[in-house]
Write a protein that holds these residues in place. Structure first.
Motif, short mmCIF file in Angstrom:
data_model
loop_
_atom_site.label_atom_id
_atom_site.label_comp_id
_atom_site.label_asym_id
_atom_site.label_seq_id
_atom_site.Cartn_x
_atom_site.Cartn_y
_atom_site.Cartn_z
N PHE A 187 49.55 37.06 73.23
CA PHE A 187 49.82 38.27 73.54
C PHE A 187 49.17 38.58 74.87
O PHE A 187 47.57 38.16 74.94
CB PHE A 187 49.39 39.30 72.34
N PHE A 189 47.75 40.97 77.81
CA PHE A 189 46.93 42.19 78.04
C PHE A 189 46.28 42.46 79.51
O PHE A 189 46.08 41.41 79.98
CB PHE A 189 46.19 42.60 76.90
N LEU A 198 47.14 49.58 78.28
CA LEU A 198 46.55 48.15 77.97
C LEU A 198 47.56 47.03 78.51
O LEU A 198 47.37 46.06 78.66
CB LEU A 198 46.51 48.05 76.26
N TRP A 200 50.00 45.73 76.90
CA TRP A 200 50.19 44.80 75.72
C TRP A 200 51.73 44.27 75.94
O TRP A 200 52.72 44.98 76.06
CB TRP A 200 50.04 45.62 74.42
N GLN A 202 53.88 41.19 73.77
CA GLN A 202 54.01 40.00 72.79
C GLN A 202 54.66 38.78 73.42
O GLN A 202 55.90 39.09 74.09
CB GLN A 202 54.78 40.42 71.58
N PHE A 362 44.87 49.77 68.79
CA PHE A 362 44.77 48.38 69.08
C PHE A 362 45.05 47.59 67.78
O PHE A 362 44.75 47.77 66.58
CB PHE A 362 43.23 48.06 69.62
#
Length: 394
Positions: A187, A189, A198, A200, A202, A362
């Motif tokens: 992942f 970030f 963040l 984020w 995947q 998170f």
């Protein structure tokens, strides 16, 4: 085709033309580091430094490309708007197009320009295009559609006086891929954030960012849940970043000129993803039938993610950010986990402190691994400090 590349950067927009046998009549970029890279990979092509000093385009140019500066438009930049000192240079593109009969204009910039200043940048761009007699279309796309594991949203413009840009930007529609497309072994970030965002991602990294003009690197972080403690939080190097943008590893090495700290991160972070440009350019060569429904807008409250316009009229198109789905390269297939640098104690500890002050949600296992990583790196730093003290005493 004969092309002129303005604000060429490291050639992300121009490289696919070059690979398809097009003739580059001119490349232009004000930064010395960019021109070093362009000179290496586009030998013999005339290079111009400052668009403000360019009086005219070369004869016979059919396509003009311009990934104009995003400094004043991006959330990571100054957000001064389209009239900012850097992004405002796009006005010279329109100046150079006055009185010139070209086939296509291709523009690229950040997603934020759709909303910044209530869409003022977009209004300026389309008004200038229409004043020159162009019909235009744009589409927000995600670089992942080209197969690279980088979640990077950019706005692509295609405009022409002679061709229908809908047949370029809206002739393909694949839609968002199913969730199972993306693995759960890595992942991405932003370790430099943690309070309000963040980034984020995947099985991908968030959009690569440039860092500073003096070469301070700003790589994203990567969490690898299955790695050993102390190596679960890592960062890719600049060669990885080039691959994540679709370039050959080492593409920006000519910009170093023997320097220990060079501008490579900024060059790569500002670049156009090569695979994104390849899709667009293939459609310029071979337009298709429009496959996406559109509807005319009578009241434009905000700029949609995809639209077409001509002569003051606007149409919205329900296009996804994935026009096609190239074979996806999983993040750990692009990066070598054994070669990635662990996030330092200072960087990880600062990030952990921000997460504790944040209202963001998170992944619980991520925070557990983050705390363990900080503890391991703190112990390593303490041991190293102790060894240096012993050596000094001896």
């Amino acid at each position: 085709m004969k092309i002129a590349g303005l604000f060429s950067g490291i050639g992300g927009l121009e490289l696919p033309f070059h690979a398809r046998g097009a003739e580059a009549a001119l490349l232009c970029d004000i930064w010395d580091a960019s021109r070093c890279v362009l000179e290496e990979h586009f030998p013999g092509v005339p290079l111009v430094d400052d668009i403000r000093n360019l009086d005219t385009l070369p004869a016979g140019v059919q396509v003009v490309t311009a990934g104009f500066p995003c400094t004043d438009l991006s959330q990571a930049g100054r957000t001064a708007g389209i009239s900012g000192d850097a992004s405002g240079l796009v006005s010279h593109v329109f100046r150079l197009l006055h009185g010139r009969d070209i086939e296509w204009l291709v523009l690229e910039n950040v997603r934020n320009m759709l909303v910044l200043d209530r869409g003022r940048a977009m209004a300026y761009l389309v008004s200038e295009l229409e004043a020159l007699g162009f019909q235009w279309a744009y589409r927000l796309v995600d670089s992942r559609f080209s197969g690279v594991p980088q979640r990077r949203h950019r706005v692509l413009f295609a405009a022409s006086r002679h061709h229908d840009p809908r047949e370029v930007l809206f002739a393909d529609e694949a839609g968002e891929p199913p969730a199972q497309t993306f693995r759960e072994d890595a992942f991405g970030f932003y370790w430099t954030e943690g309070l309000s965002g963040l980034g984020w991602a995947q099985d991908a990294v968030p959009p690569l960012k440039g860092g500073s003009t003096i070469g301070i690197p700003s790589p994203p972080g990567v969490w690898i849940p299955g790695a050993a403690v102390g190596h679960k939080l890592v960062t890719p190097d600049i060669n990885d970043a080039e691959a994540l943008q679709g370039f050959d590893r080492g593409w920006t090495e000519p910009a170093m000129s023997g320097k220990k700290k060079g501008p490579r991160w900024k060059l790569v972070g500002n670049a156009v993803t090569v695979g994104v440009a390849e899709w667009l350019i293939d459609r310029l060569y071979q337009p298709g039938s429009v496959v996406i429904p559109g509807r005319e807008l009578t009241d434009l409250e905000r700029w949609p993610n995809a639209a077409f316009g001509r002569a003051g009229r606007r149409w919205l198109f329900d296009a996804s950010a994935w026009p096609v789905r190239r074979t996806y390269q999983h993040l750990l297939d692009v990066l070598n986990p054994d070669a990635l640098a662990p996030l330092s104690h200072r960087a990880a500890a600062g990030f952990l402190a921000r997460t504790k002050r944040s209202t963001l949600t998170f992944h619980p296992d991520f925070l557990v691994d983050l705390e363990a990583h900080v503890a391991v790196k703190r112990a390593e730093a303490d041991r190293a400090f102790g060894q240096r003290g012993s050596q000094a005493a001896a």
